[in-house]
Design a protein around this motif. Structure first.
Motif, PDB file in Angstrom:
ATOM      1  N   LYS A  22      -9.292  -1.292  -2.486  1.00  0.00           N
ATOM      2  CA  LYS A  22     -10.711  -1.691  -3.043  1.00  0.00           C
ATOM      3  C   LYS A  22     -10.752  -3.394  -1.544  1.00  0.00           C
ATOM      4  O   LYS A  22     -11.516  -3.646  -1.152  1.00  0.00           O
ATOM      5  CB  LYS A  22     -10.458  -3.096  -4.121  1.00  0.00           C
ATOM      6  N   ARG A  23      -9.512  -3.885  -1.369  1.00  0.00           N
ATOM      7  CA  ARG A  23      -9.788  -4.651  -0.326  1.00  0.00           C
ATOM      8  C   ARG A  23      -9.466  -4.207   0.713  1.00  0.00           C
ATOM      9  O   ARG A  23      -9.696  -4.931   1.565  1.00  0.00           O
ATOM     10  CB  ARG A  23      -8.272  -4.968   0.449  1.00  0.00           C
ATOM     11  N   ASP A  38      -6.104  -2.018  -6.281  1.00  0.00           N
ATOM     12  CA  ASP A  38      -6.230  -2.811  -5.893  1.00  0.00           C
ATOM     13  C   ASP A  38      -6.432  -3.282  -4.202  1.00  0.00           C
ATOM     14  O   ASP A  38      -7.768  -3.588  -3.605  1.00  0.00           O
ATOM     15  CB  ASP A  38      -5.581  -4.368  -6.338  1.00  0.00           C
ATOM     16  N   ALA A  39      -5.588  -3.314  -3.796  1.00  0.00           N
ATOM     17  CA  ALA A  39      -5.240  -2.280  -2.524  1.00  0.00           C
ATOM     18  C   ALA A  39      -6.396  -2.169  -1.880  1.00  0.00           C
ATOM     19  O   ALA A  39      -7.321  -2.528  -0.794  1.00  0.00           O
ATOM     20  CB  ALA A  39      -4.205  -1.526  -1.901  1.00  0.00           C
ATOM     21  N   GLN A  50       1.083  -1.207  -0.224  1.00  0.00           N
ATOM     22  CA  GLN A  50      -0.347  -0.036   0.025  1.00  0.00           C
ATOM     23  C   GLN A  50       1.134   1.678  -0.105  1.00  0.00           C
ATOM     24  O   GLN A  50       1.617   1.858   1.088  1.00  0.00           O
ATOM     25  CB  GLN A  50      -0.958  -0.121   1.412  1.00  0.00           C
TER      26      GLN A  50
END
Lengths: 217, 217
Positions: A215-216, A212-213, A10
């Protein structure tokens, strides 16, 4: 053999491409070398397994078979020496391009990092507001000298090289400071770097990791 | 062809060999390459003639026929690539030695320079005493990591290399800070570097320049 680099799981820059893996991604894209990425968290970075590759517990690293490297400058130089496209063939021009890599990392970047440290770690200190103009003036000295040398050229010494790649990524770290706006020729230089297709592919790749990080969560 | 380097006409370190010409002198002595020295004053360094070679108005520079370089890291790497003695022949070991050059200049030196700047330029500032421990702690982080990696080895990666040369000269800048004494293995590492005959020849050469300048007054 496809090399593996490391990057922040991140990134603290929130996808702006200012972390140092961006330099390595860009270099690999310029020479057309595919690569794998291993993402590491801030906790993992400081643990023994990662420190075995990077003694200072940072990113990026570069692993290729038996070879393990750290330091974005060393990695970009290694890529530039292994592949055509980032260093001129003429030995003197090659040495000058490498000189600009060192100039970016050793002369231009330190005061810029100092500003980042002040903004990030000294904002609550009583001296913050008073010291900030001094730190900014030190950067202006270097930017003025760099702008003088660049003149109206597109790149620092002939064709685009690993020296420009490194300098552009260093100058990009000034994005929120407003300092680059005071030197229009340097702002245009950075924009020329950012317009390169290889830069854009590298930028998109690191942005995808950040998104992507996020969203997680 | 004998290269010409530049050095301070009157080094602000008063002959302690902490100016960056020392790195280049030491590298030239390690590989047995004779060299000429052109001394420049602080005024001359900032003038156009010198800036044509060094855009940031500093020393050292390196001139050899048509080639003109600046940045001690780039110059030492150039010397190490032109002559045997400062880089291993094995490609992977060579890349790792170059990595230590970048680590010295880009990761270890910046907080040390920051301390020097604080001591030299911020001593009269109201925040000086309060900020100093923070600056020193940032250096301790790097020294601790470096000491862990060095362990009980003589040099950072196998035989003495340009990476050690650069790291030793960076660590020597801590001399008056007392910080190196907190890391005995690093102090011994620096002492091993200083004990090399090539270091001693380089040190004596720069000391002679300082002593001659002092005599002239």
């Amino acid at each position: 053999m496809i090399p593996t680099i490391t990057a922040f799981a991140q990134s603290p820059d929130r996808g702006k491409g200012q972390a140092r893996d961006m330099r390595v991604r860009w270099a690999l894209e310029e020479v057309g070398q595919a690569y794998d990425v291993r993402l590491v968290s801030f906790t993992e970075m400081k643990q023994a397994a990662h420190r075995a590759v990077h003694p200072f517990g940072q990113i990026p690293t570069y692993e290729e078979g038996d070879l393990a490297l750290f330091e974005s400058g060393a990695i970009v130089l290694h890529i530039a020496q292994q592949h055509a496209g980032l260093l001129p063939d003429d030995p003197n021009a090659r040495a000058r391009a490498i000189t600009w890599m060192f100039a970016a990392l050793s002369t231009v970047e330190p005061p810029i990092v100092d500003l980042g440290v002040a903004l990030l770690l000294e904002r609550d200190q009583p001296w913050y507001a008073q010291r900030l103009p001094i730190v900014r003036d030190r950067i202006r000295v270097r930017l003025g000298e760099l702008a003088t040398r660049l003149g109206d050229a597109d790149w620092l010494d002939g064709a685009f090289s690993a020296g420009d790649l490194m300098m552009v990524t260093v100058l990009r770290r000034l994005n929120i400071s407003g300092l680059l706006d005071e030197y229009p020729s340097l702002a245009a230089y950075v924009a020329r770097g950012e317009a390169r297709p290889a830069f854009q592919r590298a930028f998109d790749a690191q942005l995808t990791v950040f998104n992507d990080a996020s969203k997680r969560g």
